[in-house]
Design an enzyme around this catalytic site. Structure first.
Site, PDB file in Angstrom:
ATOM      1  CG  HIS A 175      -9.417  -7.410  11.100  1.00 23.88           C
ATOM      2  ND1 HIS A 175      -8.374  -7.929  11.719  1.00 23.88           N
ATOM      3  CD2 HIS A 175     -10.421  -8.238  11.855  1.00 23.88           C
ATOM      4  CE1 HIS A 175      -8.593  -8.798  12.564  1.00 23.88           C
ATOM      5  NE2 HIS A 175      -9.830  -9.052  12.731  1.00 23.88           N
ATOM      6  CG  HIS A 192      -0.407  -5.474  14.073  1.00 29.26           C
ATOM      7  ND1 HIS A 192      -0.566  -5.824  15.652  1.00 29.26           N
ATOM      8  CD2 HIS A 192      -1.061  -6.556  13.619  1.00 29.26           C
ATOM      9  CE1 HIS A 192      -1.754  -6.702  15.607  1.00 29.26           C
ATOM     10  NE2 HIS A 192      -1.697  -7.087  14.554  1.00 29.26           N
ATOM     11  CG  ASP A 206      -3.216  -9.109   6.195  1.00 29.56           C
ATOM     12  OD1 ASP A 206      -3.280 -10.578   6.269  1.00 29.56           O
ATOM     13  OD2 ASP A 206      -3.941  -8.507   6.874  1.00 29.56           O
TER      14      ASP A 206
HETATM   15  N1  ACO Z   1       1.070   3.391   6.162  1.00 31.16           N
HETATM   16  C1  ACO Z   1       1.236   4.694   6.560  1.00 31.16           C
HETATM   17  N2  ACO Z   1       1.009   5.173   7.614  1.00 31.16           N
HETATM   18  C2  ACO Z   1       0.552   4.440   8.692  1.00 31.16           C
HETATM   19  C3  ACO Z   1       0.446   3.109   8.322  1.00 31.16           C
HETATM   20  C4  ACO Z   1       0.368   2.558   7.307  1.00 31.16           C
HETATM   21  N3  ACO Z   1      -0.005   1.292   6.992  1.00 31.16           N
HETATM   22  N4  ACO Z   1      -0.222   2.613   9.603  1.00 31.16           N
HETATM   23  C5  ACO Z   1      -0.341   3.674  10.391  1.00 31.16           C
HETATM   24  N5  ACO Z   1       0.218   4.396   9.859  1.00 31.16           N
HETATM   25  C6  ACO Z   1       0.846   5.807  10.743  1.00 31.16           C
HETATM   26  C7  ACO Z   1      -0.747   6.628  11.003  1.00 31.16           C
HETATM   27  O1  ACO Z   1      -0.874   7.580   9.921  1.00 31.16           O
HETATM   28  C8  ACO Z   1      -0.471   7.475  12.222  1.00 31.16           C
HETATM   29  O2  ACO Z   1       0.475   8.335  11.762  1.00 31.16           O
HETATM   30  P1  ACO Z   1       0.488   9.996  12.730  1.00 31.16           P
HETATM   31  O3  ACO Z   1       0.763   9.613  13.964  1.00 31.16           O
HETATM   32  O4  ACO Z   1       1.466  10.753  11.821  1.00 31.16           O
HETATM   33  O5  ACO Z   1      -0.978  10.198  12.573  1.00 31.16           O
HETATM   34  C9  ACO Z   1       0.485   6.520  12.976  1.00 31.16           C
HETATM   35  O6  ACO Z   1       1.060   5.557  11.831  1.00 31.16           O
HETATM   36  C10 ACO Z   1      -0.250   5.569  13.865  1.00 31.16           C
HETATM   37  O7  ACO Z   1      -1.222   5.068  13.170  1.00 31.16           O
HETATM   38  P2  ACO Z   1      -2.618   4.673  13.826  1.00 31.16           P
HETATM   39  O8  ACO Z   1      -3.969   4.517  12.771  1.00 31.16           O
HETATM   40  O9  ACO Z   1      -2.799   5.267  14.967  1.00 31.16           O
HETATM   41  O10 ACO Z   1      -2.418   3.074  14.299  1.00 31.16           O
HETATM   42  P3  ACO Z   1      -3.614   2.011  14.589  1.00 31.16           P
HETATM   43  O11 ACO Z   1      -2.895   1.136  15.691  1.00 31.16           O
HETATM   44  O12 ACO Z   1      -4.752   2.858  14.932  1.00 31.16           O
HETATM   45  O13 ACO Z   1      -3.845   1.162  13.518  1.00 31.16           O
HETATM   46  C11 ACO Z   1      -3.635  -0.522  11.649  1.00 31.16           C
HETATM   47  C12 ACO Z   1      -3.065  -0.014  12.853  1.00 31.16           C
HETATM   48  C13 ACO Z   1      -5.123  -0.341  11.476  1.00 31.16           C
HETATM   49  C14 ACO Z   1      -3.266  -1.931  11.294  1.00 31.16           C
HETATM   50  C15 ACO Z   1      -2.780   0.524  10.686  1.00 31.16           C
HETATM   51  O14 ACO Z   1      -1.580   0.403  10.902  1.00 31.16           O
HETATM   52  C16 ACO Z   1      -3.274   0.326   9.303  1.00 31.16           C
HETATM   53  O15 ACO Z   1      -4.236   0.983   8.787  1.00 31.16           O
HETATM   54  N6  ACO Z   1      -2.440  -0.530   8.275  1.00 31.16           N
HETATM   55  C17 ACO Z   1      -2.700  -0.695   7.100  1.00 31.16           C
HETATM   56  C18 ACO Z   1      -3.780  -1.940   7.055  1.00 31.16           C
HETATM   57  C19 ACO Z   1      -3.213  -3.271   7.422  1.00 31.16           C
HETATM   58  O16 ACO Z   1      -2.261  -3.783   7.007  1.00 31.16           O
HETATM   59  N7  ACO Z   1      -3.914  -3.977   8.208  1.00 31.16           N
HETATM   60  C20 ACO Z   1      -3.775  -5.307   8.632  1.00 31.16           C
HETATM   61  C21 ACO Z   1      -3.483  -5.412   9.938  1.00 31.16           C
HETATM   62  S1  ACO Z   1      -2.878  -7.020  10.887  1.00 31.16           S
HETATM   63  C22 ACO Z   1      -4.335  -7.780  10.719  1.00 31.16           C
HETATM   64  O17 ACO Z   1      -5.587  -7.190  10.953  1.00 31.16           O
HETATM   65  C23 ACO Z   1      -4.481  -9.262  10.332  1.00 31.16           C
END
Ligand code: ACO
Length: 422
Positions: free
Chosen positions: A263, A302, A358
């Protein structure tokens, strides 16, 4: 004609028609037919936990609006304190309202001496400022016991003002402690961001005059971070607020949620990731590693945005303005290359993974001289206004205490066995 869905219970053949209102179906209608069947929705990916009139996001279109106003217009024309007023009270303030609001916030910037001297100074020398902030916010509830009177609108207003006003003071105090510098008292002759920068950086000069362009850039970042509807932190604020805990305790809980690397902690992780990559020559290999499951691309993806995060677009512009003054952050080239590689790669495009707020904010904070550990604290300062807007809305909606259900998957009933018999 009202749109609706029809649900059939195949065990009994009974059906129920539920109207679709504001893009949702009312679970109380579902309950009439299927009282003991729960939605399995861990992570609340498909659950609307409330109705809200504060922030609207269209994740597919990349739209973000506060109280109907596009984020782009607010970032260009407004100020953080005006936006905070808008979020909390629902309308942009008139001249008089704004003057009162700025006055009230400005004159509540001081923190009780015991918060700093006895509480904050009790931390270990290398305490993470976000951990200190979370604890200090919770501690404030003991300094303002009247905050428990959440039904009284005047008391609510006072705590909203206090929390928004004291966040920069607490944040700067946490930083000064962690670097062994003396605490700087607020200077109420300065605007919100200049005052914060003064409390952060002032050394021996009688008055710290922040670079106005940097103070403005920070103000824009504060506008962009002020609210984002029901993210993890805000949902936590509403969850704790629904138990009628005082707003300091609820804010501490929301800040704790923000702390996590998935987050608000992601901005910190982005800089660590870019530093680890080290050179644009290593970007391709790094991306290959991410695709092979070796960690995530921080600052990408996201839950709601399946398009470019509109805040990231504005932040990229702000970054250019800041770098003109501070000099370019050497990690910028790596970030730009990483974005380019990811956005032309099927792995990321097919999953609709774009830079989020971010991805670039940390580069600006770092160029402005903030230590990495302060990034999430910088996120929390303005987010408090969004949390409080939701807290006030929740109380005005008179919502039930938040209490989700679970699907029990544990052991069947069994008899206790004494330790010698195990
Ligand atoms: N890098 C690589 N792969 C990713 C990323 C990433 N940053 N984010 C998602 N994916 C992939 C997952 O591995 C998944 O792949 P799959 O379908 O083959 O298993 C698919 O994309 C969907 O990912 P989920 O985890 O289901 O997406 P979710 O909506 O639950 O997660 C989140 C969202 C937590 C923001 C995620 O994208 C992440 O971890 N990002 C990196 C951390 C980040 O930047 N957080 C800040 C968010 S903005 C904020 O809070 C202010």
């Amino acid at each position: 004609m009202t749109e609706s869905v029809t649900i059939t219970d195949n065990r009994t053949g009974e059906t129920i028609e539920i109207p679709i209102i504001n893009g949702g179906v009312d679970a109380t209608e579902w309950k009439k037919l299927l009282g003991n069947i729960w939605f399995a929705d861990s992570g609340y990916t498909q659950t609307a936990a409330t109705s809200s009139a504060i922030t609207e996001i269209d994740g597919d279109a990349g739209i973000l609006r506060y109280r109907g106003y596009p984020i782009e217009q607010l970032a260009e024309h407004s100020t953080y304190l005006e936006v905070a007023y808008l979020l909390v009270f629902g309308e942009l303030p008139t001249h008089d309202q704004f003057e009162d609001w700025v006055h009230d916030v400005t004159y509540h910037t001081f923190i009780h001496e015991n918060v700093r001297k006895r509480f904050l100074e009790g931390f270990h020398y290398d305490a993470h400022p976000m951990g200190m902030l979370v604890s200090a916010l919770a501690a404030l509830s003991t300094f303002y016991p009247e905050a428990k009177q959440i039904a009284d609108p005047d008391v609510r207003y006072k705590q909203i003002v206090r929390l928004i006003a004291k966040m920069p003071t607490l944040a700067a105090a946490c930083h000064r402690f962690s670097v062994g510098m003396p605490f700087v008292y607020p200077d109420n002759s300065l605007d919100f961001c200049s005052n914060f920068l003064s409390m952060m950086w002032k050394i021996a000069e009688p008055r710290y005059d922040a670079n106005p362009a940097l103070a403005h850039a920070l103000d824009v970042l504060f506008i962009l971070h002020a609210d984002h509807e029901l993210n993890c932190g805000t949902a936590t604020m509403r969850m704790v607020g629904s138990s009628h805990a005082d707003p300091y305790s609820a804010t501490a809980a929301a800040a704790a949620a923000l702390y996590g690397p998935r987050h608000g902690g992601a901005n910190e992780q982005v800089i660590r990731m870019l530093t680890e990559i080290g050179s644009i020559d290593n970007v391709d290999d790094f991306v290959k590693g991410v695709k092979a499951g070796k960690g995530r691309l921080q600052g990408f993806g996201h839950r709601v945005y399946k398009n470019y995060d509109p805040r990231a677009t504005i932040i990229k512009r702000t970054a250019d303005e800041v770098f003109e003054i501070t000099g370019k952050n050497p990690l910028l080239d790596i970030a730009l290359k990483l974005e380019e590689v990811a956005l032309s790669d099927e792995y990321f495009t097919s999953r609709k993974l774009y830079p989020n707020v971010d991805f670039y904010s940390g580069l600006i904070y770092q160029a402005m001289g903030f230590p990495i550990e302060m990034f999430t604290v910088l996120f929390a300062i303005p987010r408090v206004s969004g949390w409080l807007a939701h807290w006030k809305e929740l109380l005005e909606q008179d919502q039930k205490i938040a209490r989700p259900r679970q699907l029990y998957v544990g052991a069947e009933v069994r008899d206790y066995v004494g330790i010698d018999g195990r």
